[in-house]
Scaffold this motif. Structure first.
Motif, PDB file in Angstrom:
ATOM      1  N   THR A   1     -16.237  19.477  29.774  1.00  0.00           N
ATOM      2  CA  THR A   1     -15.696  20.393  30.780  1.00  0.00           C
ATOM      3  C   THR A   1     -14.212  20.664  30.522  1.00  0.00           C
TER       4      THR A   1
ATOM      5  N   SER B   1     -14.569  14.180  31.563  1.00  0.00           N
ATOM      6  CA  SER B   1     -14.403  15.537  31.051  1.00  0.00           C
ATOM      7  C   SER B   1     -14.668  15.577  29.554  1.00  0.00           C
TER       8      SER B   1
ATOM      9  N   TYR C   1     -10.299  20.647  31.149  1.00  0.00           N
ATOM     10  CA  TYR C   1      -9.433  19.628  31.728  1.00  0.00           C
ATOM     11  C   TYR C   1      -8.071  20.248  31.986  1.00  0.00           C
TER      12      TYR C   1
END
Length: 384
Positions: free
Chosen positions: A348, A343, A350
């Protein structure tokens, strides 16, 4: 040739039991020794640890044993190094918030043990500071990665239970008092003034287990107890235990699910594993531990009849069926580390961030407050 990105990780508190065994040896060094983690584009990310602690001799010993080049007792110097991108914290709770504040100010990504702070206000402050600084954060949610709970998650997702009615958890074991046999937990766990207590230690775990498997926790009712007041520390010296060594909790969840969890360091184990959860639903039940998972579906449920005048010879254990281990399960700490690192590299969202960690602190704080005031505490929704 495969592209490999090396990420420097400041590991603060690696001489402690959890920091050394689970985070350093079984997670970070395991990732390093396998050559890193493969990403979807075919590249790899690997790790390079910087050990931080109070004892230079201890750090040097760990570094030599595991082929680690970098260690220091100077956290500020470590945070000043641009090659170290992530700050990982495994300190005792009382020391955590100060160190995390420094790491956020230095622009480091954060990965930390729980509880994230000693109070909800402080936990939310850390989450806000990290959000304002734009740094990624992660909080350990290791119990979700246990083989038993992963099997349970599959059962829930498949609809095995029908409507879930209740969850009952039993956790704990006997921790020796330290007089005639050394205690197997550090003495600070039993002193409130040092951040001890089974509620602050275990309730954050129960919060994320309940929330991620069954539903949001709406209210907390707990009874805490100091069952053993006299204990002996690592030097064999007597001290008065001021922090609770057992807690008995009742929790209301979304979906009209009732959860009860007993946590105790003063219980002798009479169950298959040190932690077990029984989940009962309209279509079936399951009992899960760290590794095991057994089920009893509705159409295979026996019909017990209460009769105190006759000995009951039925083998109730034989009515349960083991769920097979069809997957290869990684160590839970390592699996979460790998997810966090992916991540971090991919940018991205989390889910298990400092706000999630603050919910665990809220849950523990509500448990302590409930016990002190003798009433149910309704949880408010947290946000930044």
């Amino acid at each position: 040739m495969t592209d490999v990105r090396e990420i420097g990780i400041i590991m603060n508190g690696v001489s402690g039991r959890m920091g050394y065994r689970q985070h350093l040896v079984r997670s970070i060094l395991a990732i390093r020794d396998q050559g890193g983690i493969e990403l979807p584009d075919g590249s790899k990310v690997t790790v390079k640890p910087l050990l931080v602690g109070r004892s230079e001799a201890k750090l040097a010993e760990i570094a030599a044993e595991h082929g680690i080049a970098d260690y220091t007792t100077d956290l500020d110097a470590a945070l000043a190094g641009p090659q170290w991108e992530i700050y990982a914290d495994f300190l005792v709770t009382k020391a955590r918030a100060v160190a995390i504040r420094k790491a956020i100010a230095a622009g480091k990504a954060i990965y930390t043990e729980k509880p994230t702070a000693e109070s909800l206000g402080e936990a939310l402050e850390l989450a806000r500071l990290a959000k304002d600084a734009g740094v990624k954060t992660g909080v350990v949610h290791d119990k979700l990665y246990l083989p038993g709970l992963q099997k349970l998650k599959r059962l829930i997702d498949s609809g095995f239970f029908g409507r879930i009615l209740s969850v009952r958890g039993e956790f704990g074991y006997w921790v020796f008092e330290g007089d005639w046999q050394p205690a197997q937990r550090p003495s600070w766990n039993y002193r409130t003034e040092d951040g001890g207590g089974i509620i602050s230690d275990m309730f954050p775990h129960w919060n994320y287990v309940l929330e991620n498997l069954f539903g949001e926790v709406k209210s907390v009712y707990a009874q805490a107890a100091v069952h053993i007041a006299d204990r002996w520390d690592e030097k064999g010296e007597h001290y008065d235990a001021t922090a609770e060594d057992a807690a008995y909790g009742i929790f209301e969840l979304d979906g009209d699910i009732t959860a009860t969890i007993n946590s105790s360091w003063t219980v002798r184990v009479n169950r298959d594993e040190l932690v077990e959860f029984q989940v009962d639903g309209t279509h079936g039940s399951a009992v899960v531990g760290l590794f095991g998972c057994k089920i009893q579906p509705r159409n295979a449920t026996p019909k017990p009849v209460w009769n105190p005048d006759l000995e009951d010879t039925h083998d109730y254990d034989a009515d349960w069926q083991d769920v097979p281990t069809n997957d290869v399960f990684l160590n839970g700490f390592r699996q979460q580390w790998e997810e966090y690192l992916r991540s971090y590299v991919e940018g991205t969202d989390y889910a298990f961030d400092l706000l999630a960690g603050a919910k665990g602190v809220q849950f523990a704080e509500a448990g302590l407050r409930s016990s002190a005031e003798g009433r149910k505490i309704v949880l408010e929704e947290l946000s930044l």
